[in-house]
Design a protein around this motif. Structure first.
Motif, PDB file in Angstrom:
ATOM      1  N   PRO A  42       0.810  -1.231   0.000  1.00 34.00           N
ATOM      2  CA  PRO A  42       0.000   0.000   0.000  1.00 34.00           C
ATOM      3  C   PRO A  42       0.843   1.281   0.000  1.00 34.00           C
ATOM      4  O   PRO A  42       0.429   2.311   0.492  1.00 34.00           O
ATOM      5  CB  PRO A  42      -0.833  -0.129   1.283  1.00 34.00           C
ATOM      6  CG  PRO A  42      -0.061  -1.044   2.154  1.00 34.00           C
ATOM      7  CD  PRO A  42       0.775  -1.930   1.292  1.00 34.00           C
ATOM      8  N   TYR A  43       2.062   1.203  -0.554  1.00 33.63           N
ATOM      9  CA  TYR A  43       2.920   2.373  -0.714  1.00 33.63           C
ATOM     10  C   TYR A  43       3.958   2.056  -1.785  1.00 33.63           C
ATOM     11  O   TYR A  43       4.086   0.903  -2.220  1.00 33.63           O
ATOM     12  CB  TYR A  43       3.613   2.751   0.605  1.00 33.63           C
ATOM     13  CG  TYR A  43       4.341   1.617   1.280  1.00 33.63           C
ATOM     14  CD1 TYR A  43       5.643   1.279   0.907  1.00 33.63           C
ATOM     15  CD2 TYR A  43       3.724   0.870   2.294  1.00 33.63           C
ATOM     16  CE1 TYR A  43       6.305   0.216   1.521  1.00 33.63           C
ATOM     17  CE2 TYR A  43       4.380  -0.189   2.902  1.00 33.63           C
ATOM     18  CZ  TYR A  43       5.670  -0.507   2.519  1.00 33.63           C
ATOM     19  OH  TYR A  43       6.324  -1.558   3.112  1.00 33.63           O
ATOM     20  N   ILE A  44       4.710   3.072  -2.215  1.00 37.39           N
ATOM     21  CA  ILE A  44       5.754   2.864  -3.216  1.00 37.39           C
ATOM     22  C   ILE A  44       6.991   2.312  -2.517  1.00 37.39           C
ATOM     23  O   ILE A  44       7.569   2.964  -1.647  1.00 37.39           O
ATOM     24  CB  ILE A  44       6.065   4.174  -3.970  1.00 37.39           C
ATOM     25  CG1 ILE A  44       4.850   4.560  -4.820  1.00 37.39           C
ATOM     26  CG2 ILE A  44       7.297   4.029  -4.855  1.00 37.39           C
ATOM     27  CD1 ILE A  44       5.050   5.784  -5.675  1.00 37.39           C
ATOM     28  N   ARG A  45       7.365   1.114  -2.884  1.00 34.34           N
ATOM     29  CA  ARG A  45       8.406   0.394  -2.159  1.00 34.34           C
ATOM     30  C   ARG A  45       9.742   1.145  -2.141  1.00 34.34           C
ATOM     31  O   ARG A  45      10.421   1.181  -1.116  1.00 34.34           O
ATOM     32  CB  ARG A  45       8.594  -0.986  -2.809  1.00 34.34           C
ATOM     33  CG  ARG A  45       9.621  -1.840  -2.109  1.00 34.34           C
ATOM     34  CD  ARG A  45       9.773  -3.204  -2.751  1.00 34.34           C
ATOM     35  NE  ARG A  45      10.819  -3.955  -2.090  1.00 34.34           N
ATOM     36  CZ  ARG A  45      11.220  -5.158  -2.448  1.00 34.34           C
ATOM     37  NH1 ARG A  45      10.654  -5.754  -3.474  1.00 34.34           N
ATOM     38  NH2 ARG A  45      12.183  -5.778  -1.802  1.00 34.34           N
ATOM     39  N   CYS A  46      10.118   1.756  -3.276  1.00 34.66           N
ATOM     40  CA  CYS A  46      11.446   2.381  -3.345  1.00 34.66           C
ATOM     41  C   CYS A  46      11.513   3.692  -2.558  1.00 34.66           C
ATOM     42  O   CYS A  46      12.596   4.206  -2.304  1.00 34.66           O
ATOM     43  CB  CYS A  46      11.861   2.611  -4.799  1.00 34.66           C
ATOM     44  SG  CYS A  46      10.887   3.851  -5.657  1.00 34.66           S
ATOM     45  N   ILE A  47      10.353   4.223  -2.166  1.00 40.94           N
ATOM     46  CA  ILE A  47      10.349   5.479  -1.392  1.00 40.94           C
ATOM     47  C   ILE A  47       9.911   5.229   0.049  1.00 40.94           C
ATOM     48  O   ILE A  47      10.445   5.799   0.985  1.00 40.94           O
ATOM     49  CB  ILE A  47       9.464   6.541  -2.092  1.00 40.94           C
ATOM     50  CG1 ILE A  47      10.182   6.990  -3.375  1.00 40.94           C
ATOM     51  CG2 ILE A  47       9.177   7.727  -1.183  1.00 40.94           C
ATOM     52  CD1 ILE A  47       9.392   7.904  -4.266  1.00 40.94           C
ATOM     53  N   GLY A  48       8.946   4.316   0.226  1.00 39.86           N
ATOM     54  CA  GLY A  48       8.510   3.974   1.577  1.00 39.86           C
ATOM     55  C   GLY A  48       7.113   4.474   1.876  1.00 39.86           C
ATOM     56  O   GLY A  48       6.409   4.983   1.010  1.00 39.86           O
ATOM     57  N   GLU A  49       6.708   4.351   3.125  1.00 37.85           N
ATOM     58  CA  GLU A  49       5.325   4.631   3.512  1.00 37.85           C
ATOM     59  C   GLU A  49       4.967   6.113   3.406  1.00 37.85           C
ATOM     60  O   GLU A  49       3.808   6.486   3.507  1.00 37.85           O
ATOM     61  CB  GLU A  49       5.072   4.095   4.924  1.00 37.85           C
ATOM     62  CG  GLU A  49       5.126   2.574   4.957  1.00 37.85           C
ATOM     63  CD  GLU A  49       4.814   1.985   6.325  1.00 37.85           C
ATOM     64  OE1 GLU A  49       3.972   2.565   7.032  1.00 37.85           O
ATOM     65  OE2 GLU A  49       5.424   0.957   6.671  1.00 37.85           O
ATOM     66  N   SER A  50       5.999   6.957   3.167  1.00 40.34           N
ATOM     67  CA  SER A  50       5.717   8.390   3.002  1.00 40.34           C
ATOM     68  C   SER A  50       5.021   8.677   1.663  1.00 40.34           C
ATOM     69  O   SER A  50       4.497   9.763   1.455  1.00 40.34           O
ATOM     70  CB  SER A  50       7.012   9.204   3.083  1.00 40.34           C
ATOM     71  OG  SER A  50       7.875   8.854   2.021  1.00 40.34           O
ATOM     72  N   TRP A  51       5.053   7.685   0.736  1.00 40.02           N
ATOM     73  CA  TRP A  51       4.356   7.852  -0.546  1.00 40.02           C
ATOM     74  C   TRP A  51       3.349   6.712  -0.666  1.00 40.02           C
ATOM     75  O   TRP A  51       3.623   5.683  -1.241  1.00 40.02           O
ATOM     76  CB  TRP A  51       5.340   7.841  -1.717  1.00 40.02           C
ATOM     77  CG  TRP A  51       4.733   8.274  -3.034  1.00 40.02           C
ATOM     78  CD1 TRP A  51       3.439   8.156  -3.436  1.00 40.02           C
ATOM     79  CD2 TRP A  51       5.427   8.898  -4.142  1.00 40.02           C
ATOM     80  NE1 TRP A  51       3.266   8.655  -4.702  1.00 40.02           N
ATOM     81  CE2 TRP A  51       4.473   9.128  -5.163  1.00 40.02           C
ATOM     82  CE3 TRP A  51       6.756   9.276  -4.369  1.00 40.02           C
ATOM     83  CZ2 TRP A  51       4.808   9.710  -6.393  1.00 40.02           C
ATOM     84  CZ3 TRP A  51       7.079   9.854  -5.595  1.00 40.02           C
ATOM     85  CH2 TRP A  51       6.117  10.079  -6.578  1.00 40.02           C
ATOM     86  N   PRO A  52       2.145   6.881  -0.096  1.00 40.12           N
ATOM     87  CA  PRO A  52       1.142   5.811  -0.144  1.00 40.12           C
ATOM     88  C   PRO A  52       0.722   5.519  -1.588  1.00 40.12           C
ATOM     89  O   PRO A  52       0.769   6.391  -2.448  1.00 40.12           O
ATOM     90  CB  PRO A  52      -0.045   6.390   0.648  1.00 40.12           C
ATOM     91  CG  PRO A  52       0.493   7.577   1.365  1.00 40.12           C
ATOM     92  CD  PRO A  52       1.651   8.073   0.573  1.00 40.12           C
ATOM     93  N   MET A  53       0.315   4.265  -1.832  1.00 35.92           N
ATOM     94  CA  MET A  53      -0.107   3.859  -3.173  1.00 35.92           C
ATOM     95  C   MET A  53      -1.112   2.719  -3.035  1.00 35.92           C
ATOM     96  O   MET A  53      -0.870   1.773  -2.298  1.00 35.92           O
ATOM     97  CB  MET A  53       1.129   3.396  -3.961  1.00 35.92           C
ATOM     98  CG  MET A  53       0.842   2.820  -5.333  1.00 35.92           C
ATOM     99  SD  MET A  53       0.055   3.991  -6.452  1.00 35.92           S
ATOM    100  CE  MET A  53       1.241   5.320  -6.486  1.00 35.92           C
ATOM    101  N   THR A  54      -2.223   2.825  -3.715  1.00 32.26           N
ATOM    102  CA  THR A  54      -3.261   1.810  -3.569  1.00 32.26           C
ATOM    103  C   THR A  54      -2.778   0.416  -3.972  1.00 32.26           C
ATOM    104  O   THR A  54      -2.133   0.261  -5.011  1.00 32.26           O
ATOM    105  CB  THR A  54      -4.509   2.176  -4.405  1.00 32.26           C
ATOM    106  OG1 THR A  54      -5.441   1.109  -4.311  1.00 32.26           O
ATOM    107  CG2 THR A  54      -4.164   2.368  -5.885  1.00 32.26           C
TER     108      THR A  54
END
Length: 419
Positions: free
Chosen positions: A65-77
């Motif tokens: 539920p986030y962009i793996r290369c950036i981390g939980e600071s960039w949520p992604m469905t």
């Protein structure tokens, strides 16, 4: 299998999951002792596991539920997994030779189980960096693009069916928004995620942000990307989304799939081949100057478009009297008019392809996510020199794409940029 809410799997919980999922365990003939599990997700978004037993194998891909290369600071469905599984099944329906089979999909767990493309399959981008020729690449990729784009367009579908399919994929809005941001917006403004080979390309990146004509052209492409539901596009068809051997080509990772402009897919693929071309000088050494290989890349670019053109128009001619509602036979009822419509359609598609291809090239040089073709060139000044040539060419192509009447002219322009 009924799963109890989303949870990221690790090696141990993955084995339990496989045991409880007949569609997966049966692929291993229920022989689960001594399973080999390897996490290989080197992408920006997901976990990818290769699962191998003595009796079979598959790949498990799980969306986070986030962009793996950036981390939980960039949520992604994590719903992107649903669209990936749906796109894979639809593309395989029309082109089973070049799309891996989906064995299992779990929407709640955002998890896909699919065919493992075993060695010697490698990511095409890695093959291009290594200087390996793939004699069937143009043949296979033109086939994939011609069939998946034609059979999901109004040249084949009636408008009711088409709108239903468009509506199905409208939900993939987050990944479309990500593309809108990283391809059509970020490179043209100051953005915290942008990067480039600094200090060598500082002025070049600034020049992109100050180019009014470039911005006008990009606005037109962004509008087309957001508003034109021409066909089911893969949405991220770069050389990292294709796995190859000398005689097999498999298209993977359509999680960005949606109904959009056909030229976005074709442009992404050809644009990435052009990036590979410009990167070759950075990989040349005393043993191999890469000149012959560069010629092969250019020949592949030319053949891919020409074969696509031939196959796409052949499908159009074959299904001209079918249910497709783009050009009703009662109106387009003579051969002269049919030729005119086809010629205009394919010319427009070439120009769309060149525009989107150029935009994809620019974002890989001054945007957030770069390509290994350049990144693996260790010497920064040498890398910047390769990138600058690609960037200059891409800017010209974006602004002057309508001048090109044939792919041969584009290939000539690529060669001239390096001469």
């Amino acid at each position: 299998m009924a799963s109890s809410g989303f949870r990221p799997l690790d090696d141990k919980s993955l084995i339990e999951y496989i045991k409880a999922t007949p569609a997966l365990s049966s692929k291993l003939a229920n022989q689960l002792d001594g399973l080999q599990i390897k996490e290989v997700g080197d992408g920006n978004l997901n976990f990818v596991y290769i699962v191998i037993s003595s009796a079979g194998s598959f790949v498990i891909k799980q969306a986070l539920p986030y962009i793996r290369c950036i981390g939980e600071s960039w949520p992604m469905t994590k719903e992107r997994a649903y669209f990936e599984a749906t796109a894979l099944r639809e593309q395989r329906r029309w082109c089973s030779d070049h799309v891996p089979e989906v064995y299992h999909f779990d929407r709640e767990m955002a998890l896909i189980g699919m065919r493992y493309l075993e060695p010697p399959h490698i990511i095409l981008r890695k093959g291009l960096i290594a200087g390996i020729e793939y004699p069937l690449l143009a043949e296979h990729m033109s086939e994939f693009m011609a069939r998946t784009l034609f059979f999901t367009s109004l040249l084949y579908h009636d408008t009711t069916e088409h709108k239903r399919a468009v509506a199905e994929f409208c939900g993939n809005v987050e990944l479309c928004r990500l593309t809108e941001q990283v391809v059509f917006s970020d490179p043209y403004k100051v953005s915290q995620y942008n990067r480039w080979t600094s200090p060598y390309l500082d002025r070049d990146a600034e020049a992109v942000r100050e180019d009014n004509i470039l911005k006008l052209e990009v606005a037109e492409l962004k509008s087309m990307f957001c508003e034109r539901s021409q066909a089911l596009v893969h949405g991220d068809l770069h050389t990292g989304s294709v796995m190859v051997t000398p005689d097999s080509t498999q298209v993977i990772d359509p999680e960005f799939g949606f109904y959009g402009p056909m030229g976005f897919d074709i442009g992404a693929f050809l644009g990435n081949l052009i990036l590979a071309y410009f990167a070759q000088d950075g990989h040349a050494d005393q043993v191999n100057d890469r000149k012959t290989y560069k010629e092969w890349i250019l020949k592949t670019i030319e053949q891919t478009w020409n074969l696509f053109h031939k196959k796409f128009t052949a499908l159009w001619n074959e299904h001209r009297n079918g249910s497709g509602e783009a050009y009703l036979p009662e109106i387009y009822n003579n051969s002269e008019l049919q030729l005119l419509t086809q010629k205009k359609y394919m010319q427009d598609l070439l120009h769309d392809t060149l525009g989107f291809g150029a935009a994809k090239m620019i974002r890989r040089i001054v945007g957030v996510a770069h390509v290994e073709d350049f990144e693996s060139i260790v010497d920064a000044s040498k890398r910047a020199n390769c990138e600058r040539q690609a960037l200059v060419f891409a800017k010209m192509l974006l602004k002057e794409r309508r001048k090109f009447q044939a792919i041969t002219e584009v290939v000539l322009a690529v060669q001239q940029e390096q001469s």
